[in-house]
Design a protein around this motif. Structure first.
Motif, short mmCIF file in Angstrom:
data_model
loop_
_atom_site.label_atom_id
_atom_site.label_comp_id
_atom_site.label_asym_id
_atom_site.label_seq_id
_atom_site.Cartn_x
_atom_site.Cartn_y
_atom_site.Cartn_z
N ARG A 144 0.85 -1.20 0.00
CA ARG A 144 0.00 0.00 0.00
C ARG A 144 0.88 1.24 0.00
O ARG A 144 1.83 1.33 0.78
CB ARG A 144 -0.90 0.00 1.23
CG ARG A 144 -1.96 1.10 1.18
CD ARG A 144 -2.91 1.01 2.35
NE ARG A 144 -2.25 1.36 3.60
CZ ARG A 144 -2.83 1.32 4.79
NH1 ARG A 144 -4.07 0.92 4.88
NH2 ARG A 144 -2.18 1.66 5.87
N ILE A 145 0.56 2.19 -0.86
CA ILE A 145 1.34 3.42 -0.92
C ILE A 145 0.99 4.27 0.30
O ILE A 145 -0.17 4.54 0.58
CB ILE A 145 1.05 4.18 -2.23
CG1 ILE A 145 1.61 3.36 -3.39
CG2 ILE A 145 1.67 5.57 -2.22
CD1 ILE A 145 1.18 3.80 -4.73
N GLU A 146 2.02 4.68 1.03
CA GLU A 146 1.82 5.42 2.27
C GLU A 146 2.23 6.88 2.14
O GLU A 146 2.32 7.60 3.13
CB GLU A 146 2.58 4.76 3.42
CG GLU A 146 2.23 3.30 3.66
CD GLU A 146 0.80 3.06 4.16
OE1 GLU A 146 -0.05 3.95 3.98
OE2 GLU A 146 0.54 1.99 4.71
N GLY A 147 2.50 7.33 0.90
CA GLY A 147 2.84 8.73 0.70
C GLY A 147 3.33 8.96 -0.71
O GLY A 147 3.91 8.06 -1.35
N GLY A 148 3.10 10.18 -1.21
CA GLY A 148 3.63 10.54 -2.52
C GLY A 148 2.83 10.00 -3.69
O GLY A 148 1.81 9.34 -3.52
N ILE A 149 3.32 10.29 -4.89
CA ILE A 149 2.69 9.83 -6.14
C ILE A 149 3.76 9.12 -6.96
O ILE A 149 4.83 9.68 -7.22
CB ILE A 149 2.10 11.01 -6.94
CG1 ILE A 149 1.05 11.75 -6.09
CG2 ILE A 149 1.47 10.53 -8.24
CD1 ILE A 149 0.59 13.06 -6.69
N PHE A 150 3.49 7.88 -7.35
CA PHE A 150 4.43 7.08 -8.14
C PHE A 150 3.90 6.93 -9.57
O PHE A 150 2.70 6.72 -9.77
CB PHE A 150 4.60 5.69 -7.53
CG PHE A 150 5.35 5.67 -6.22
CD1 PHE A 150 6.72 5.44 -6.19
CD2 PHE A 150 4.68 5.85 -5.02
CE1 PHE A 150 7.40 5.42 -4.98
CE2 PHE A 150 5.36 5.82 -3.80
CZ PHE A 150 6.73 5.60 -3.78
N LYS A 151 4.83 7.02 -10.54
CA LYS A 151 4.46 6.84 -11.95
C LYS A 151 5.50 5.94 -12.63
O LYS A 151 6.68 5.95 -12.24
CB LYS A 151 4.43 8.19 -12.68
CG LYS A 151 3.37 9.15 -12.15
CD LYS A 151 3.46 10.49 -12.86
CE LYS A 151 2.42 11.45 -12.29
NZ LYS A 151 2.53 12.79 -12.85
N PRO A 152 5.10 5.17 -13.65
CA PRO A 152 6.09 4.40 -14.41
C PRO A 152 7.17 5.33 -14.97
O PRO A 152 6.87 6.44 -15.42
CB PRO A 152 5.25 3.78 -15.54
CG PRO A 152 3.85 3.71 -14.99
CD PRO A 152 3.72 4.92 -14.12
N GLY A 153 8.41 4.89 -14.90
CA GLY A 153 9.54 5.71 -15.34
C GLY A 153 10.21 6.46 -14.21
O GLY A 153 11.34 6.95 -14.36
N ASP A 154 9.56 6.59 -13.06
CA ASP A 154 10.16 7.28 -11.91
C ASP A 154 11.35 6.48 -11.38
O ASP A 154 11.31 5.25 -11.30
CB ASP A 154 9.15 7.42 -10.76
CG ASP A 154 8.11 8.50 -11.02
OD1 ASP A 154 8.27 9.23 -12.01
OD2 ASP A 154 7.14 8.59 -10.24
N GLU A 155 12.40 7.21 -11.00
CA GLU A 155 13.54 6.56 -10.36
C GLU A 155 13.21 6.33 -8.89
O GLU A 155 12.65 7.21 -8.23
CB GLU A 155 14.79 7.43 -10.49
CG GLU A 155 16.06 6.66 -10.13
CD GLU A 155 17.34 7.47 -10.39
OE1 GLU A 155 18.40 6.99 -9.99
OE2 GLU A 155 17.25 8.56 -10.96
N VAL A 156 13.55 5.16 -8.38
CA VAL A 156 13.28 4.84 -6.97
C VAL A 156 14.52 4.25 -6.31
O VAL A 156 15.40 3.69 -6.99
CB VAL A 156 12.10 3.84 -6.80
CG1 VAL A 156 10.78 4.50 -7.13
CG2 VAL A 156 12.31 2.57 -7.61
N LYS A 157 14.58 4.40 -5.02
CA LYS A 157 15.67 3.85 -4.22
C LYS A 157 15.08 2.83 -3.26
O LYS A 157 14.01 3.06 -2.68
CB LYS A 157 16.34 4.98 -3.44
CG LYS A 157 17.58 4.58 -2.66
CD LYS A 157 18.18 5.82 -2.01
CE LYS A 157 19.60 5.56 -1.57
NZ LYS A 157 20.25 6.80 -1.11
N VAL A 158 15.74 1.72 -3.09
CA VAL A 158 15.27 0.67 -2.18
C VAL A 158 16.00 0.81 -0.85
O VAL A 158 17.24 0.86 -0.81
CB VAL A 158 15.52 -0.74 -2.77
CG1 VAL A 158 14.99 -1.81 -1.83
CG2 VAL A 158 14.89 -0.88 -4.15
N LEU A 159 15.22 0.88 0.24
CA LEU A 159 15.82 0.90 1.57
C LEU A 159 15.58 -0.46 2.23
O LEU A 159 14.53 -1.04 2.07
CB LEU A 159 15.17 2.01 2.42
CG LEU A 159 15.40 3.44 1.92
CD1 LEU A 159 14.64 4.42 2.80
CD2 LEU A 159 16.88 3.79 1.92
#
Length: 419
Positions: free
Chosen positions: A249-264
């Motif tokens: 479940r997304i708990e904040g922000g807006i995600f779109k295909p193509g966005d760069e993400v970092k894994v913690l």
């Protein structure tokens, strides 16, 4: 797809002292918004007649448990569901007694709005202060103060104005921002769903109008991107053997295909390949949607990890300051060991120190304390066995909240808000 779609569902909690009329108010909302079945109405009418009432006791619609009815009080958190053409609603009906503070914390933890009932004859009581404090502590964005039983004070405006002024003075000491006041009679129906002819001096909206129109899309944090991974999906069918999706479940922000993400916590980066909702690709996802994401690179991601933006990373700590409501009959002492659950991550933890207890009636801090009893609210410092990625509760209610679990009995013993 717009964030406004979140507007379709409003979660609200009701709180007030015993006999302030919470159950009658909820019954009135359900009855006047035509959200109950004919057979339920008939059963309530029959029960009311048996009790010798000359009116329909709408509180019977909500106080379903026999033991509660016999005592005339609501004991546990009862969830009710109803809808109008404008919105769907979930009501968390919580008890008013001081010994059920933990129930109110449970019911209010996910609420967008709190209805606080005040008996027009009695004015502000200790419970009013306590419930307002808890609403402030839990950062419930909207509060509606309903001054009930106006029919018993002859719909007197001065009585109402005095209560409103006293409440404003108390609330000014707390972080309660969006407060509305409505004079009502839950029994007679004044200003609940329909405008009252008995109080022409009240120019504000009815309670239902407020519930239908309060703006809640901005209650969620749509800036800081947070996606705790709940499950890694690896289908074992031949046609999908290369599929690797991350559900949560997304708990904040807006995600779109193509966005760069970092894994913690690993720190690996990748780009979002696609986002799926119910098996279908969608152009964007935001809180509180539950989705499945795939990434362009094959990197190690597992349950309890969090996907964030590389330039917007949450706090990462093992030592936390937390405001907790203690929910267990056994008291809490410092050095106690617990299991801490935060979003989708669980780890062992220890309560290092009890800093102070809050007297919720006076708001004073009691610093000379070595134990916390059931229903106490206190600030403690906790050390976790692994680093947590979190935001302060005031920034994000989802990534700033924790629950504590007894390691031996597996009981939930506390709910907490990270400071």
């Amino acid at each position: 797809m717009e964030i406004q779609e979140n507007n379709q569902l409003l979660r609200f909690t009701t709180a007030g002292s015993v006999d302030d009329g919470k159950s009658t108010l909820i019954g009135r909302l359900l009855y006047d918004s035509k959200s109950i079945f004919e057979d339920q109405i008939e059963a309530v009418k029959t029960s009311s007649e048996k009790k010798g009432f000359d009116y329909v006791d709408l509180s019977l619609l909500t106080d379903g448990l026999r033991s509660e009815r016999e005592q005339g009080i609501t004991i546990d958190v009862a969830y009710r569901y109803f809808a109008t053409p404008k919105r769907k609603f979930i009501i968390a009906d919580t008890p008013g007694h001081v010994q059920y503070t933990r129930n109110m914390v449970t019911g209010a933890s996910t609420a967008n709005l709190a209805i606080i009932l005040i008996d027009a004859r009695k004015g502000l009581l200790e419970q009013t202060h306590r419930h307002t404090f808890i609403a402030s502590l839990l950062k419930i964005p909207h509060v509606v103060v309903c001054v009930n039983k106006m029919d018993l004070v002859d719909y007197d405006q001065k009585t109402y104005d005095k209560i409103v002024e006293e409440y404003k003075q108390f609330a000014s000491k707390l972080e309660v921002k969006d407060v509305h006041f409505v004079p009502i009679s839950a029994l007679k129906g004044d200003n609940v769903v329909e405008r009252s002819k008995n109080m022409p001096w009240h120019e504000g909206p009815t309670l239902l109008y407020l519930l239908e129109n309060v703006h809640i899309a901005s209650d969620f944090n749509h800036i800081d991107c947070r996606f705790p991974v709940q499950m890694v999906i690896r289908p074992h069918t031949h046609e999908h053997r290369d599929f690797r999706g991350y559900a949560g479940r997304i708990e904040g922000g807006i995600f779109k295909p193509g966005d760069e993400v970092k894994v913690l916590p690993s720190g690996f980066t990748s780009k979002i390949k696609d986002i799926q909702l119910n098996g279908k690709p969608i152009p964007e996802a935001f809180s509180p949607m539950s989705v499945t994401m795939t990434l362009e690179d094959e990197i190690d991601v597992s349950r309890g990890d969090m996907l964030v933006r590389p330039n917007n990373v949450p706090e990462v700590e093992q030592d936390l300051d937390v405001m907790i409501c203690w929910m267990n009959q056994r008291p809490l002492s410092s050095r106690a060991k617990v299991i801490l659950k935060h979003t989708t991550k669980e780890c062992q933890a220890m309560v290092k120190e009890i800093k102070y207890k809050v007297n919720v009636n006076t708001l004073h801090r009691e610093e000379e304390t070595d134990q916390i009893q059931m229903n106490d609210i206190a600030r403690v410092s906790i050390r976790t066995a692994q680093p947590l990625f979190y935001d302060a509760y005031r920034k994000n209610r989802q990534t700033g909240s924790v629950i504590l679990i007894d390691a031996y009995s597996n009981e939930t013993v506390a709910a907490g808000m990270i400071i």
